[in-house]
Write an enzyme that holds these catalytic residues in place. Structure first.
Site, PDB file in Angstrom:
ATOM      1  CE  LYS A  34       8.605  -2.571   1.019  1.00 35.13           C
ATOM      2  NZ  LYS A  34       9.609  -1.842   0.308  1.00 35.13           N
ATOM      3  CB  CYS A  35       1.540   3.831   1.267  1.00 35.11           C
ATOM      4  SG  CYS A  35      -0.089   4.589   1.146  1.00 35.11           S
TER       5      CYS A  35
END
Length: 177
Positions: A34-35
């Site tokens: 989730k970067c």
């Protein structure tokens, strides 16, 4: 100690002993799903497919130490990477890369290549500032460590360096016998 003295568990529960990878060019990457840098998985997979048959291996190490950007279980992470990016290279079980609970492989990698060390044109590590080596924490997701066929950490790439930008160095290393 050398890189080949370490082992880890993969997300599927299998143990991998890095000694079995002796003679391969290795890329170690701490990852997160989730970067903003997560799309690098696609280029990493491209490098893996292009060079695996030449003796190149990537091992991803999911880590939740940076902004809580890897919150899932090992199974969820593996599913996400496979479904969204076609990742076929091995993913380790989720680890820590900094601090007292850092995985031993990351303690070793950090001790071998500090973030601000100099590299020559071929990407060889120039050891000019040994004091920085021991305290060189990982700063963010997708920091990459490149290891030559002899087990030497020859390059540390910042998170923002795209995998495709490393290909020239990888190609040089896989050509070396």
């Amino acid at each position: 100690m050398s890189i080949y003295s370490y082992q880890t568990k993969l997300s599927n529960g299998e143990k991998i002993d890095f000694g079995t990878l002796k003679g391969e060019v290795l890329l170690f990457v701490n990852t997160a799903s989730k970067c903003g840098l997560t799309p690098q998985y696609e280029e990493l997979e491209g490098l893996y497919k292009a060079h695996k048959e030449k003796g190149f291996e990537i091992i991803g190490f999911p880590c939740d130490q940076f902004g809580g950007q890897e919150p899932g279980t090992d199974e969820e992470i593996m599913e996400f990477c496979s479904t969204n990016f076609g990742v076929s290279f091995p993913l380790a079980q989720k680890i820590e890369v900094n601090g007292e609970n850092a995985h031993p492989i990351y303690q070793y990698l950090r001790s071998q290549a500090a973030a601000d060390e100099e590299f020559d044109e071929a990407g060889a590590l120039q050891r000019e500032d040994r004091d920085m080596v021991e305290s060189s924490d990982i700063q963010w997701n997708f920091t990459k460590f490149l290891v030559d066929r002899k087990g030497n950490v020859v390059h540390r790439f910042a998170p923002t360096v795209k995998p495709k930008e490393m290909e020239r160095i990888i190609e040089q290393l896989v050509k070396e016998a």
